[in-house]
Design an enzyme around this catalytic site. Sequence first.
Site, short mmCIF file in Angstrom:
data_model
loop_
_atom_site.label_atom_id
_atom_site.label_comp_id
_atom_site.label_asym_id
_atom_site.label_seq_id
_atom_site.Cartn_x
_atom_site.Cartn_y
_atom_site.Cartn_z
N ASN A 10 -11.00 3.32 4.69
CA ASN A 10 -11.46 3.22 3.30
C ASN A 10 -10.94 4.43 2.52
O ASN A 10 -11.22 5.57 2.88
CB ASN A 10 -13.00 3.18 3.31
CG ASN A 10 -13.58 3.05 1.93
OD1 ASN A 10 -13.12 3.69 0.99
ND2 ASN A 10 -14.60 2.23 1.78
N ASP A 12 -11.44 5.08 -0.77
CA ASP A 12 -12.15 5.31 -2.04
C ASP A 12 -12.19 6.78 -2.43
O ASP A 12 -12.06 7.13 -3.62
CB ASP A 12 -13.61 4.85 -1.92
CG ASP A 12 -13.75 3.36 -1.83
OD1 ASP A 12 -12.75 2.64 -2.00
OD2 ASP A 12 -14.89 2.90 -1.56
N HIS A 13 -12.40 7.64 -1.43
CA HIS A 13 -12.68 9.03 -1.80
C HIS A 13 -11.43 9.86 -2.04
O HIS A 13 -11.53 10.99 -2.50
CB HIS A 13 -13.67 9.63 -0.81
CG HIS A 13 -14.98 8.90 -0.90
ND1 HIS A 13 -15.72 8.88 -2.07
CD2 HIS A 13 -15.62 8.08 -0.03
CE1 HIS A 13 -16.78 8.10 -1.89
NE2 HIS A 13 -16.74 7.61 -0.67
N HIS A 46 -13.18 -0.14 -2.55
CA HIS A 46 -14.34 -0.68 -3.28
C HIS A 46 -14.15 -0.45 -4.77
O HIS A 46 -14.16 0.70 -5.23
CB HIS A 46 -15.60 0.03 -2.76
CG HIS A 46 -16.88 -0.46 -3.37
ND1 HIS A 46 -18.10 0.07 -3.01
CD2 HIS A 46 -17.15 -1.41 -4.29
CE1 HIS A 46 -19.06 -0.53 -3.70
NE2 HIS A 46 -18.50 -1.43 -4.50
N ARG A 48 -15.82 -0.38 -7.82
CA ARG A 48 -17.20 -0.41 -8.35
C ARG A 48 -17.19 -0.78 -9.82
O ARG A 48 -16.22 -0.55 -10.53
CB ARG A 48 -17.87 0.95 -8.16
CG ARG A 48 -18.11 1.32 -6.70
CD ARG A 48 -18.91 2.60 -6.60
NE ARG A 48 -20.30 2.40 -6.95
CZ ARG A 48 -21.30 2.27 -6.07
NH1 ARG A 48 -21.06 2.38 -4.78
NH2 ARG A 48 -22.53 2.07 -6.47
N ARG A 52 -15.93 4.41 -10.62
CA ARG A 52 -16.06 5.86 -10.37
C ARG A 52 -15.01 6.37 -9.39
O ARG A 52 -14.72 7.54 -9.37
CB ARG A 52 -17.47 6.20 -9.86
CG ARG A 52 -17.73 5.71 -8.45
CD ARG A 52 -19.05 6.22 -7.93
NE ARG A 52 -20.19 5.60 -8.61
CZ ARG A 52 -21.39 5.48 -8.06
NH1 ARG A 52 -21.62 5.97 -6.85
NH2 ARG A 52 -22.36 4.89 -8.70
N GLU A 73 -13.69 -4.54 -1.38
CA GLU A 73 -15.16 -4.52 -1.48
C GLU A 73 -15.57 -4.65 -2.92
O GLU A 73 -15.01 -3.96 -3.79
CB GLU A 73 -15.70 -3.19 -0.96
CG GLU A 73 -15.75 -3.06 0.52
CD GLU A 73 -16.39 -1.74 0.90
OE1 GLU A 73 -17.12 -1.14 0.10
OE2 GLU A 73 -16.12 -1.31 2.01
N THR A 104 -23.13 2.99 -1.19
CA THR A 104 -23.82 1.71 -0.97
C THR A 104 -24.99 1.95 -0.03
O THR A 104 -24.80 2.15 1.16
CB THR A 104 -22.83 0.69 -0.39
OG1 THR A 104 -21.64 0.73 -1.17
CG2 THR A 104 -23.40 -0.71 -0.42
N GLU A 154 -20.58 -7.63 7.88
CA GLU A 154 -20.41 -6.22 8.22
C GLU A 154 -21.81 -5.62 8.27
O GLU A 154 -22.54 -5.66 7.27
CB GLU A 154 -19.53 -5.51 7.20
CG GLU A 154 -19.35 -4.03 7.56
CD GLU A 154 -18.24 -3.34 6.78
OE1 GLU A 154 -17.25 -4.00 6.40
OE2 GLU A 154 -18.37 -2.12 6.57
N HIS A 197 -20.08 2.39 7.59
CA HIS A 197 -20.81 3.27 6.68
C HIS A 197 -21.30 4.51 7.42
O HIS A 197 -22.10 4.42 8.34
CB HIS A 197 -21.99 2.61 5.97
CG HIS A 197 -22.25 3.25 4.63
ND1 HIS A 197 -22.86 4.46 4.49
CD2 HIS A 197 -21.90 2.85 3.38
CE1 HIS A 197 -22.89 4.77 3.20
NE2 HIS A 197 -22.32 3.82 2.51
N GLY A 219 -14.45 5.62 5.96
CA GLY A 219 -13.78 6.26 4.84
C GLY A 219 -14.11 7.72 4.65
O GLY A 219 -13.32 8.59 4.94
N1 PXP Z 1 -18.17 -0.49 4.73
C1 PXP Z 1 -18.72 -0.76 3.53
C2 PXP Z 1 -19.13 -2.16 3.24
C3 PXP Z 1 -18.89 0.25 2.57
O1 PXP Z 1 -19.45 -0.03 1.37
C4 PXP Z 1 -18.44 1.55 2.86
C5 PXP Z 1 -18.55 2.63 1.84
O2 PXP Z 1 -17.81 2.32 0.72
C6 PXP Z 1 -17.84 1.77 4.11
C7 PXP Z 1 -17.75 0.75 5.03
C8 PXP Z 1 -17.30 3.12 4.49
O3 PXP Z 1 -18.33 4.06 4.53
P1 PXP Z 1 -17.96 5.58 4.68
O4 PXP Z 1 -17.13 5.97 3.51
O5 PXP Z 1 -19.30 6.25 4.72
O6 PXP Z 1 -17.21 5.73 5.99
#
Ligand code: PXP
Length: 247
Positions: A10, A12-13, A46, A48, A52, A73, A104, A154, A197, A219
Amino acid sequence: MTRDLRLGVNIDHVATLRNARGGGLPDPLRAAVLAQAAGADGITAHLREDRRHIRDEDIAGLMAEIAIPLNFEMAATLEMQKIALTHKPHAVCIVPERREERTTEGGLEVAADQNRLADFIAPLREAGCRISLFIAADAAQIEAAHRIGAPVIELHTGAYCDYHAEGAYAARDAELQRLVEGAKRAADLGLEVHMGHGLNYETVTPIAAIKEVRELNIGHFLIGEAVFVGLSDAIAQMRQLMDEARA
Ligand code: PXP
Protein backbone atom coordinates in the site's frame (compact mmCIF):
# COMPACT_ATOMS: atom_id res chain seq x y z
CA MET A 1 4.04 -16.33 -10.82
CA THR A 2 0.95 -16.84 -8.66
CA ARG A 3 2.05 -17.22 -5.07
CA ASP A 4 0.34 -19.06 -2.28
CA LEU A 5 0.49 -15.86 -0.20
CA ARG A 6 0.65 -12.57 -2.06
CA LEU A 7 1.95 -9.26 -0.74
CA GLY A 8 0.10 -6.13 -1.74
CA VAL A 9 2.10 -3.00 -0.97
CA ASN A 10 0.00 0.00 0.00
CA ILE A 11 1.63 3.23 -1.19
CA ASP A 12 -0.85 5.70 0.36
CA HIS A 13 1.68 7.13 2.76
CA VAL A 14 4.18 8.05 0.08
CA ALA A 15 1.39 10.35 -1.06
CA THR A 16 0.87 11.54 2.54
CA LEU A 17 4.51 12.67 2.57
CA ARG A 18 4.18 14.33 -0.82
CA ASN A 19 1.05 16.19 0.22
CA ALA A 20 2.69 17.43 3.44
CA ARG A 21 4.82 19.80 1.34
CA GLY A 22 2.76 20.26 -1.80
CA GLY A 23 4.44 19.61 -5.13
CA GLY A 24 5.04 16.19 -6.62
CA LEU A 25 7.68 14.53 -4.41
CA PRO A 26 8.01 11.86 -3.24
CA ASP A 27 6.13 10.31 -6.14
CA PRO A 28 3.83 7.41 -5.15
CA LEU A 29 4.08 6.04 -8.66
CA ARG A 30 7.84 5.71 -8.31
CA ALA A 31 7.25 3.81 -5.07
CA ALA A 32 4.85 1.48 -6.88
CA VAL A 33 7.35 0.78 -9.64
CA LEU A 34 10.05 0.11 -7.04
CA ALA A 35 7.72 -2.14 -5.02
CA GLN A 36 6.94 -4.07 -8.17
CA ALA A 37 10.67 -4.57 -8.84
CA ALA A 38 11.19 -5.61 -5.21
CA GLY A 39 8.69 -8.46 -5.50
CA ALA A 40 5.33 -6.98 -4.51
CA ASP A 41 2.50 -9.02 -6.03
CA GLY A 42 0.18 -6.04 -6.19
CA ILE A 43 -0.15 -2.36 -5.35
CA THR A 44 -2.88 -1.08 -3.07
CA ALA A 45 -4.05 2.52 -3.05
CA HIS A 46 -6.95 4.12 -1.19
CA LEU A 47 -8.58 7.10 -2.85
CA ARG A 48 -10.26 8.74 0.10
CA GLU A 49 -13.18 11.07 -0.28
CA ASP A 50 -11.05 13.97 1.06
CA ARG A 51 -8.03 13.04 -1.14
CA ARG A 52 -5.77 13.35 1.89
CA HIS A 53 -3.16 11.04 0.34
CA ILE A 54 -3.84 9.35 -3.01
CA ARG A 55 -5.35 11.64 -5.67
CA ASP A 56 -7.28 10.91 -8.83
CA GLU A 57 -4.23 11.39 -11.03
CA ASP A 58 -2.29 8.84 -8.95
CA ILE A 59 -4.87 6.20 -9.80
CA ALA A 60 -4.64 7.06 -13.48
CA GLY A 61 -0.83 6.87 -13.28
CA LEU A 62 -0.86 3.53 -11.49
CA MET A 63 -3.27 2.07 -14.05
CA ALA A 64 -1.03 3.24 -16.88
CA GLU A 65 2.39 2.40 -15.46
CA ILE A 66 2.34 -0.72 -13.31
CA ALA A 67 2.19 -4.28 -14.60
CA ILE A 68 1.12 -5.94 -11.35
CA PRO A 69 -2.53 -5.75 -10.25
CA LEU A 70 -3.92 -2.61 -8.64
CA ASN A 71 -6.13 -3.10 -5.62
CA PHE A 72 -8.22 0.08 -5.52
CA GLU A 73 -9.57 0.79 -2.04
CA MET A 74 -12.62 2.99 -1.85
CA ALA A 75 -15.74 3.81 0.10
CA ALA A 76 -19.11 2.64 -1.19
CA THR A 77 -20.07 5.99 -2.71
CA LEU A 78 -21.36 6.78 -6.19
CA GLU A 79 -18.40 9.08 -6.83
CA MET A 80 -15.93 6.25 -6.15
CA GLN A 81 -17.99 3.74 -8.09
CA LYS A 82 -17.81 6.01 -11.13
CA ILE A 83 -14.03 6.34 -10.80
CA ALA A 84 -13.62 2.57 -10.45
CA LEU A 85 -15.80 1.99 -13.50
CA THR A 86 -13.65 4.42 -15.48
CA HIS A 87 -10.37 2.68 -14.62
CA LYS A 88 -11.56 -0.90 -14.10
CA PRO A 89 -8.73 -1.90 -11.75
CA HIS A 90 -8.00 -5.56 -11.16
CA ALA A 91 -9.49 -5.38 -7.67
CA VAL A 92 -11.79 -3.08 -5.73
CA CYS A 93 -11.72 -3.27 -1.96
CA ILE A 94 -14.69 -1.59 -0.31
CA VAL A 95 -13.79 0.01 3.00
CA PRO A 96 -15.78 2.07 5.51
CA GLU A 97 -14.73 5.70 5.60
CA ARG A 98 -15.31 8.50 8.05
CA ARG A 99 -13.77 11.90 7.44
CA GLU A 100 -12.63 12.40 11.01
CA GLU A 101 -10.75 9.12 11.31
CA ARG A 102 -6.95 8.99 10.95
CA THR A 103 -7.06 5.63 9.19
CA THR A 104 -9.68 2.97 8.41
CA GLU A 105 -10.69 2.21 11.96
CA GLY A 106 -13.29 -0.51 11.73
CA GLY A 107 -14.65 -3.02 9.31
CA LEU A 108 -17.42 -2.45 6.82
CA GLU A 109 -20.96 -3.04 8.11
CA VAL A 110 -22.15 -5.56 5.54
CA ALA A 111 -24.81 -7.45 7.47
CA ALA A 112 -26.98 -4.37 8.15
CA ASP A 113 -26.43 -2.86 4.69
CA GLN A 114 -26.50 -5.88 2.46
CA ASN A 115 -29.11 -4.83 -0.07
CA ARG A 116 -27.42 -1.52 -0.79
CA LEU A 117 -23.98 -3.13 -0.98
CA ALA A 118 -25.22 -5.91 -3.26
CA ASP A 119 -26.55 -3.27 -5.69
CA PHE A 120 -23.38 -1.23 -5.28
CA ILE A 121 -20.96 -4.02 -6.19
CA ALA A 122 -23.03 -5.43 -9.08
CA PRO A 123 -21.79 -3.04 -11.81
CA LEU A 124 -18.21 -3.32 -10.53
CA ARG A 125 -18.38 -7.09 -10.79
CA GLU A 126 -19.88 -6.81 -14.27
CA ALA A 127 -16.93 -4.59 -15.22
CA GLY A 128 -14.60 -7.43 -14.21
CA CYS A 129 -13.27 -6.00 -10.93
CA ARG A 130 -12.57 -8.53 -8.20
CA ILE A 131 -14.52 -7.24 -5.22
CA SER A 132 -13.32 -7.55 -1.69
CA LEU A 133 -14.98 -6.27 1.46
CA PHE A 134 -12.86 -5.04 4.35
CA ILE A 135 -14.57 -6.44 7.42
CA ALA A 136 -14.04 -7.50 11.01
CA ALA A 137 -13.61 -11.21 11.64
CA ASP A 138 -17.25 -11.65 12.69
CA ALA A 139 -19.28 -14.58 11.45
CA ALA A 140 -22.27 -12.30 10.72
CA GLN A 141 -20.19 -10.02 8.48
CA ILE A 142 -18.44 -12.91 6.74
CA GLU A 143 -21.73 -14.65 6.01
CA ALA A 144 -23.27 -11.41 4.74
CA ALA A 145 -20.28 -10.89 2.41
CA HIS A 146 -20.87 -14.35 1.03
CA ARG A 147 -24.63 -13.75 0.66
CA ILE A 148 -24.15 -10.63 -1.45
CA GLY A 149 -21.74 -12.40 -3.76
CA ALA A 150 -18.39 -10.82 -2.86
CA PRO A 151 -15.68 -13.30 -3.91
CA VAL A 152 -13.10 -11.93 -1.45
CA ILE A 153 -13.01 -10.58 2.08
CA GLU A 154 -10.16 -8.74 3.75
CA LEU A 155 -10.15 -9.21 7.51
CA HIS A 156 -9.09 -6.21 9.59
CA THR A 157 -5.93 -6.95 11.60
CA GLY A 158 -5.79 -3.51 13.25
CA ALA A 159 -7.00 -4.57 16.71
CA TYR A 160 -4.61 -7.54 16.77
CA CYS A 161 -1.70 -5.21 15.93
CA ASP A 162 -2.79 -2.53 18.41
CA TYR A 163 -3.00 -5.04 21.27
CA HIS A 164 0.46 -6.29 20.37
CA ALA A 165 1.88 -2.76 20.43
CA GLU A 166 0.27 -2.11 23.82
CA GLY A 167 1.70 -5.34 25.26
CA ALA A 168 -1.84 -6.60 25.85
CA TYR A 169 -0.90 -10.10 24.83
CA ALA A 170 -3.96 -11.98 26.10
CA ALA A 171 -6.24 -9.65 24.12
CA ARG A 172 -3.92 -9.90 21.10
CA ASP A 173 -4.03 -13.68 21.19
CA ALA A 174 -7.82 -13.66 21.50
CA GLU A 175 -7.99 -11.36 18.48
CA LEU A 176 -5.64 -13.64 16.56
CA GLN A 177 -7.89 -16.58 17.37
CA ARG A 178 -10.87 -14.60 16.04
CA LEU A 179 -8.95 -13.99 12.80
CA VAL A 180 -8.03 -17.68 12.52
CA GLU A 181 -11.65 -18.73 13.00
CA GLY A 182 -12.92 -16.02 10.65
CA ALA A 183 -10.52 -17.13 7.93
CA LYS A 184 -11.67 -20.71 8.32
CA ARG A 185 -15.37 -19.79 8.22
CA ALA A 186 -14.82 -17.67 5.11
CA ALA A 187 -12.81 -20.33 3.31
CA ASP A 188 -15.49 -22.92 4.15
CA LEU A 189 -17.99 -20.64 2.38
CA GLY A 190 -15.69 -20.45 -0.65
CA LEU A 191 -14.50 -16.88 -0.05
CA GLU A 192 -10.90 -15.88 -0.75
CA VAL A 193 -9.36 -14.47 2.41
CA HIS A 194 -7.05 -11.47 2.62
CA MET A 195 -5.86 -9.63 5.72
CA GLY A 196 -4.31 -6.30 6.49
CA HIS A 197 -3.96 -3.15 8.56
CA GLY A 198 -1.19 -2.26 10.96
CA LEU A 199 1.02 -5.26 10.16
CA ASN A 200 4.76 -5.02 10.77
CA TYR A 201 7.74 -7.37 11.16
CA GLU A 202 6.63 -8.29 14.69
CA THR A 203 3.00 -9.04 13.92
CA VAL A 204 3.10 -10.53 10.45
CA THR A 205 4.26 -14.08 11.21
CA PRO A 206 1.16 -15.52 12.94
CA ILE A 207 -1.06 -13.87 10.31
CA ALA A 208 0.98 -15.17 7.37
CA ALA A 209 0.86 -18.63 8.93
CA ILE A 210 -2.94 -18.81 8.67
CA LYS A 211 -3.21 -21.17 5.74
CA GLU A 212 -6.50 -19.81 4.38
CA VAL A 213 -4.98 -16.33 3.88
CA ARG A 214 -4.03 -15.62 0.27
CA GLU A 215 -3.01 -11.96 0.40
CA LEU A 216 -1.68 -9.44 2.89
CA ASN A 217 -1.95 -5.71 2.25
CA ILE A 218 0.70 -3.75 4.10
CA GLY A 219 1.51 -0.06 3.84
CA HIS A 220 2.29 2.32 6.67
CA PHE A 221 4.99 0.21 8.32
CA LEU A 222 6.77 -0.52 5.03
CA ILE A 223 6.82 3.13 4.00
CA GLY A 224 8.10 4.13 7.45
CA GLU A 225 10.77 1.43 7.39
CA ALA A 226 11.79 2.56 3.91
CA VAL A 227 13.02 5.83 5.45
CA PHE A 228 15.71 3.80 7.22
CA VAL A 229 16.52 0.88 4.94
CA GLY A 230 14.93 1.74 1.59
CA LEU A 231 11.68 0.40 0.19
CA SER A 232 13.22 -2.58 -1.62
CA ASP A 233 14.91 -3.91 1.52
CA ALA A 234 11.81 -3.34 3.64
CA ILE A 235 9.68 -5.29 1.16
CA ALA A 236 12.28 -8.05 0.86
CA GLN A 237 12.40 -8.46 4.64
CA MET A 238 8.59 -8.59 4.87
CA ARG A 239 8.47 -11.11 2.02
CA GLN A 240 11.03 -13.28 3.78
CA LEU A 241 9.03 -13.29 7.02
CA MET A 242 5.88 -14.19 5.09
CA ASP A 243 7.65 -17.04 3.30
CA GLU A 244 9.16 -18.37 6.53
CA ALA A 245 5.76 -18.26 8.24
CA ARG A 246 4.24 -20.15 5.34
CA ALA A 247 6.97 -22.80 5.31
N1 PXP B 1 -5.98 -3.03 3.99
C1 PXP B 1 -6.93 -2.08 4.02
C2 PXP B 1 -8.31 -2.45 3.57
C3 PXP B 1 -6.65 -0.77 4.44
O1 PXP B 1 -7.62 0.17 4.47
C4 PXP B 1 -5.33 -0.45 4.80
C5 PXP B 1 -4.98 0.94 5.20
O2 PXP B 1 -5.21 1.81 4.17
C6 PXP B 1 -4.36 -1.46 4.73
C7 PXP B 1 -4.72 -2.74 4.35
C8 PXP B 1 -2.92 -1.20 5.06
O3 PXP B 1 -2.79 -0.83 6.40
P1 PXP B 1 -1.41 -0.29 6.90
O4 PXP B 1 -1.09 0.95 6.14
O5 PXP B 1 -1.65 -0.05 8.36
O6 PXP B 1 -0.38 -1.38 6.67
